[in-house]
Design a protein around this motif. Structure first.
Motif, PDB file in Angstrom:
ATOM      1  N   SER A 116      15.501 -34.831  26.532  1.00 44.13           N
ATOM      2  CA  SER A 116      14.265 -34.638  27.290  1.00 44.13           C
ATOM      3  C   SER A 116      13.216 -33.890  26.471  1.00 44.13           C
ATOM      4  O   SER A 116      12.017 -34.025  26.738  1.00 44.13           O
ATOM      5  CB  SER A 116      14.545 -33.893  28.596  1.00 44.13           C
ATOM      6  OG  SER A 116      14.983 -32.580  28.347  1.00 44.13           O
ATOM      7  N   ALA A 117      13.637 -33.121  25.477  1.00 47.16           N
ATOM      8  CA  ALA A 117      12.679 -32.416  24.620  1.00 47.16           C
ATOM      9  C   ALA A 117      11.867 -33.388  23.776  1.00 47.16           C
ATOM     10  O   ALA A 117      10.775 -33.050  23.319  1.00 47.16           O
ATOM     11  CB  ALA A 117      13.412 -31.426  23.718  1.00 47.16           C
ATOM     12  N   ILE A 148      19.205 -30.907  34.825  1.00 43.29           N
ATOM     13  CA  ILE A 148      19.753 -29.621  35.262  1.00 43.29           C
ATOM     14  C   ILE A 148      20.422 -29.781  36.621  1.00 43.29           C
ATOM     15  O   ILE A 148      21.512 -29.244  36.865  1.00 43.29           O
ATOM     16  CB  ILE A 148      18.644 -28.554  35.295  1.00 43.29           C
ATOM     17  CG1 ILE A 148      18.216 -28.208  33.865  1.00 43.29           C
ATOM     18  CG2 ILE A 148      19.112 -27.291  36.025  1.00 43.29           C
ATOM     19  CD1 ILE A 148      16.993 -27.316  33.789  1.00 43.29           C
ATOM     20  N   LEU A 163      14.075 -33.269  32.509  1.00 37.79           N
ATOM     21  CA  LEU A 163      14.887 -32.073  32.311  1.00 37.79           C
ATOM     22  C   LEU A 163      15.351 -31.500  33.640  1.00 37.79           C
ATOM     23  O   LEU A 163      16.523 -31.122  33.788  1.00 37.79           O
ATOM     24  CB  LEU A 163      14.109 -31.021  31.522  1.00 37.79           C
ATOM     25  CG  LEU A 163      14.807 -29.679  31.319  1.00 37.79           C
ATOM     26  CD1 LEU A 163      16.096 -29.868  30.541  1.00 37.79           C
ATOM     27  CD2 LEU A 163      13.883 -28.711  30.624  1.00 37.79           C
ATOM     28  N   TRP A 188      21.346 -33.779  27.319  1.00 34.42           N
ATOM     29  CA  TRP A 188      20.195 -34.227  28.105  1.00 34.42           C
ATOM     30  C   TRP A 188      18.963 -33.392  27.765  1.00 34.42           C
ATOM     31  O   TRP A 188      17.855 -33.911  27.678  1.00 34.42           O
ATOM     32  CB  TRP A 188      20.525 -34.136  29.588  1.00 34.42           C
ATOM     33  CG  TRP A 188      19.520 -34.776  30.483  1.00 34.42           C
ATOM     34  CD1 TRP A 188      18.464 -34.172  31.074  1.00 34.42           C
ATOM     35  CD2 TRP A 188      19.483 -36.146  30.886  1.00 34.42           C
ATOM     36  NE1 TRP A 188      17.772 -35.080  31.825  1.00 34.42           N
ATOM     37  CE2 TRP A 188      18.370 -36.304  31.736  1.00 34.42           C
ATOM     38  CE3 TRP A 188      20.283 -37.253  30.616  1.00 34.42           C
ATOM     39  CZ2 TRP A 188      18.036 -37.515  32.308  1.00 34.42           C
ATOM     40  CZ3 TRP A 188      19.948 -38.453  31.197  1.00 34.42           C
ATOM     41  CH2 TRP A 188      18.841 -38.583  32.022  1.00 34.42           C
ATOM     42  N   LEU A 189      19.167 -32.081  27.577  1.00 31.29           N
ATOM     43  CA  LEU A 189      18.072 -31.193  27.175  1.00 31.29           C
ATOM     44  C   LEU A 189      17.479 -31.643  25.845  1.00 31.29           C
ATOM     45  O   LEU A 189      16.263 -31.701  25.688  1.00 31.29           O
ATOM     46  CB  LEU A 189      18.568 -29.751  27.078  1.00 31.29           C
ATOM     47  CG  LEU A 189      17.629 -28.734  26.442  1.00 31.29           C
ATOM     48  CD1 LEU A 189      16.412 -28.513  27.325  1.00 31.29           C
ATOM     49  CD2 LEU A 189      18.352 -27.429  26.208  1.00 31.29           C
TER      50      LEU A 189
END
Length: 169
Positions: free
Chosen positions: A14-15, A30, A26, A10-11
């Motif tokens: 989302s980046a 989390i 992000l 996911w990180l």
């Protein structure tokens, strides 16, 4: 571990998003990762069955080989001007590693997750080659890969059974 891997995917996804939207996405990722890890810990899923020495060695070997493939492959792709294929390569390698891990850990559900991640990596590679930049492929591969891994983590934590019980009431 699947919840953490989902958070990492996911990180990555989302980046690829613009800074305002990416930050909100992000933060949501989390929160989901932490919630899934807490639920897995409460359900007793934080520690699986103990692995014997040989199986543990093979799991560590697979993880080291997988990390090496991702690092070397990413460097080679950047050197050849195909950096947009790094995210799909990473997801596909992770999916391929889940196949032998499924038999080592005696968890057949990991076969479906691994196959899904490999298909997602292949689709992301096609998207990366047919579009300009990394935003579409990295975002799609990361976010969908994260959701796949989170669903597998939720199933292993017993949340699917809990949902079925609530629906029956």
């Amino acid at each position: 571990m699947l919840a953490l891997a989902g958070g990492a995917a996911w990180l990555m996804g989302s980046a690829a998003l613009p800074s305002g939207t990416g930050t909100v996405v992000l933060a949501l990722g989390i929160a989901v990762t932490v919630w899934l890890m807490m639920r897995a810990t409460r359900a007793g899923g934080s520690r699986g069955a103990r692995l014997d020495r040989d199986r543990r060695r093979r799991v560590i070997y697979l993880l080291v080989v997988g990390a090496g493939l991702v690092v070397v492959g990413g460097m080679l792709l950047r050197a050849t001007g195909r950096a947009e294929l790094t995210a799909p390569l990473t997801v596909a390698v992770c999916g391929a590693l889940l196949l032998p891990l499924a038999s080592l850990l005696d968890r057949r559900a990991l076969l479906a997750v691994g196959a899904g991640l490999m298909l997602l990596g292949a689709g992301g590679a096609v998207l990366a080659l047919n579009s300009a930049g990394t935003t579409e492929s990295q975002g799609l591969v990361g976010l969908v890969g994260g959701v796949l891994l989170w669903v597998a983590a939720a199933q292993q934590a017993g949340l699917a059974d809990e949902l079925r019980e609530r629906i029956r009431r």
